[in-house]
Design a protein around this motif. Sequence first.
Motif, PDB file in Angstrom:
ATOM      1  N   MET A   1     -31.082 -35.102 -50.348  1.00 61.43           N
ATOM      2  CA  MET A   1     -30.517 -34.206 -49.114  1.00 61.43           C
ATOM      3  C   MET A   1     -31.575 -34.165 -48.138  1.00 61.43           C
TER       4      MET A   1
ATOM      5  N   THR B   1     -38.474 -26.362 -48.647  1.00 62.45           N
ATOM      6  CA  THR B   1     -39.327 -25.948 -47.360  1.00 62.45           C
ATOM      7  C   THR B   1     -39.517 -27.200 -46.689  1.00 62.45           C
TER       8      THR B   1
ATOM      9  N   MET C   1     -41.463 -28.327 -43.233  1.00 59.57           N
ATOM     10  CA  MET C   1     -42.600 -27.898 -41.956  1.00 59.57           C
ATOM     11  C   MET C   1     -42.879 -29.027 -41.146  1.00 59.57           C
TER      12      MET C   1
ATOM     13  N   GLY D   1     -41.697 -23.006 -40.075  1.00 61.41           N
ATOM     14  CA  GLY D   1     -40.803 -24.282 -40.466  1.00 61.41           C
ATOM     15  C   GLY D   1     -39.382 -23.588 -40.872  1.00 61.41           C
ATOM     16  N   LYS D   2     -38.608 -24.164 -41.894  1.00 55.46           N
ATOM     17  CA  LYS D   2     -37.517 -23.539 -42.263  1.00 55.46           C
ATOM     18  C   LYS D   2     -37.313 -23.654 -43.727  1.00 55.46           C
ATOM     19  N   VAL D   3     -36.629 -22.654 -44.246  1.00 58.98           N
ATOM     20  CA  VAL D   3     -36.322 -22.739 -45.627  1.00 58.98           C
ATOM     21  C   VAL D   3     -34.842 -22.801 -45.951  1.00 58.98           C
ATOM     22  N   ILE D   4     -34.439 -23.585 -46.918  1.00 62.85           N
ATOM     23  CA  ILE D   4     -33.212 -23.883 -47.287  1.00 62.85           C
ATOM     24  C   ILE D   4     -32.926 -23.565 -48.777  1.00 62.85           C
ATOM     25  N   GLU D   5     -32.147 -22.483 -49.160  1.00 66.79           N
ATOM     26  CA  GLU D   5     -31.771 -22.136 -50.699  1.00 66.79           C
ATOM     27  C   GLU D   5     -30.489 -22.939 -50.899  1.00 66.79           C
ATOM     28  N   LEU D   6     -30.552 -23.676 -51.945  1.00 66.30           N
ATOM     29  CA  LEU D   6     -29.355 -24.581 -52.094  1.00 66.30           C
ATOM     30  C   LEU D   6     -28.835 -23.917 -53.613  1.00 66.30           C
ATOM     31  N   ASP D   7     -27.422 -23.765 -53.730  1.00 68.55           N
ATOM     32  CA  ASP D   7     -26.880 -23.703 -55.072  1.00 68.55           C
ATOM     33  C   ASP D   7     -26.185 -24.556 -55.446  1.00 68.55           C
ATOM     34  N   LEU D   8     -26.516 -25.487 -56.353  1.00 64.49           N
ATOM     35  CA  LEU D   8     -26.086 -26.569 -56.913  1.00 64.49           C
ATOM     36  C   LEU D   8     -25.269 -26.379 -58.177  1.00 64.49           C
TER      37      LEU D   8
ATOM     38  N   THR E   1     -22.500 -25.395 -53.929  1.00 66.44           N
ATOM     39  CA  THR E   1     -21.911 -24.092 -53.950  1.00 66.44           C
ATOM     40  C   THR E   1     -22.206 -23.053 -52.729  1.00 66.44           C
ATOM     41  N   GLY E   2     -23.356 -23.164 -52.448  1.00 64.70           N
ATOM     42  CA  GLY E   2     -23.694 -22.270 -51.428  1.00 64.70           C
ATOM     43  C   GLY E   2     -25.206 -22.681 -50.880  1.00 64.70           C
TER      44      GLY E   2
ATOM     45  N   LEU F   1     -30.576 -35.519 -44.426  1.00 63.05           N
ATOM     46  CA  LEU F   1     -30.139 -34.476 -43.439  1.00 63.05           C
ATOM     47  C   LEU F   1     -31.059 -33.382 -43.218  1.00 63.05           C
ATOM     48  N   LEU F   2     -31.673 -32.769 -44.453  1.00 62.02           N
ATOM     49  CA  LEU F   2     -32.393 -31.465 -44.220  1.00 62.02           C
ATOM     50  C   LEU F   2     -33.758 -31.567 -43.152  1.00 62.02           C
TER      51      LEU F   2
ATOM     52  N   ARG G   1     -28.297 -21.198 -48.171  1.00 63.80           N
ATOM     53  CA  ARG G   1     -28.629 -20.043 -47.070  1.00 63.80           C
ATOM     54  C   ARG G   1     -29.796 -20.518 -46.350  1.00 63.80           C
ATOM     55  N   GLN G   2     -29.955 -20.684 -45.141  1.00 66.32           N
ATOM     56  CA  GLN G   2     -31.125 -20.968 -44.389  1.00 66.32           C
ATOM     57  C   GLN G   2     -31.795 -20.053 -43.725  1.00 66.32           C
ATOM     58  N   GLY G   3     -32.994 -19.977 -43.907  1.00 65.70           N
ATOM     59  CA  GLY G   3     -34.022 -18.987 -43.190  1.00 65.70           C
ATOM     60  C   GLY G   3     -35.436 -19.577 -42.648  1.00 65.70           C
ATOM     61  N   LYS G   4     -36.229 -18.913 -42.367  1.00 61.81           N
ATOM     62  CA  LYS G   4     -37.456 -19.474 -41.586  1.00 61.81           C
ATOM     63  C   LYS G   4     -38.635 -19.007 -42.322  1.00 61.81           C
ATOM     64  N   VAL G   5     -39.759 -20.113 -42.378  1.00 65.90           N
ATOM     65  CA  VAL G   5     -40.914 -19.806 -43.147  1.00 65.90           C
ATOM     66  C   VAL G   5     -42.009 -19.857 -41.892  1.00 65.90           C
TER      67      VAL G   5
ATOM     68  N   GLY H   1     -20.762 -30.374 -55.290  1.00 65.14           N
ATOM     69  CA  GLY H   1     -21.314 -29.476 -55.917  1.00 65.14           C
ATOM     70  C   GLY H   1     -22.404 -28.834 -55.565  1.00 65.14           C
TER      71      GLY H   1
ATOM     72  N   PHE I   1     -22.344 -35.152 -50.694  1.00 64.52           N
ATOM     73  CA  PHE I   1     -23.012 -34.592 -51.759  1.00 64.52           C
ATOM     74  C   PHE I   1     -22.303 -33.296 -52.113  1.00 64.52           C
TER      75      PHE I   1
END
Lengths: 79, 79
Positions: free
Chosen positions: A61, A6, A8, A39-46, B34-35, A65-66, B37-41, B32, B30
């Motif tokens: 990260m 997250t 912000m 703000g923004k939320v970024i879900e990472l699959d690692l 694999t996915g 970058l983020l 997704r970006q959203g907002k909070v 590994g 970076f």
Amino acid sequence: MKARVTVMLKAGVLDVQGEAVRFALGTLGFGGVTGVRQGKVIELDLAENDRGAVETSAKAMCEKLLANTVIEGYSIEVL
Amino acid sequence: MKARVTVMLKAGVLDVQGEAVRFALGTLGFGGVTGVRQGKVIELDLAENDRGAVETSAKAMCEKLLANTVIEGYSIEVL
């Protein structure tokens, strides 16, 4: 494993998006909204399977970058 | 009271921002990932003091403004 980052704006930095949302909510009749921060939320699959390693990667990260760490803060949640 | 609204694209909807972040993370070395997704909070400061009322208000705000419910889902957390 999954991690949720997250990002912000730091306290004190003008949040233009948040102010726009607050204004729009007012025009739609929602009273009593005293503040909005967006703000923004970024879900990472690692591919990593170790919680510590996931947290370390996600932190790197964010720094690279983020998040713009001059004006933004971030928090990391390993899911 | 405060409420935190998280808005994410629904599963199956192409997340262009997320893909861009995934690509950028790859170019930065970076592996590994694999996915992404970006959203907002959106953090709301509301004058209401009742948890139920805050949740009801936040839900109405999501339906009317904060989320495009055709392609986005949202979750509400009362803090």
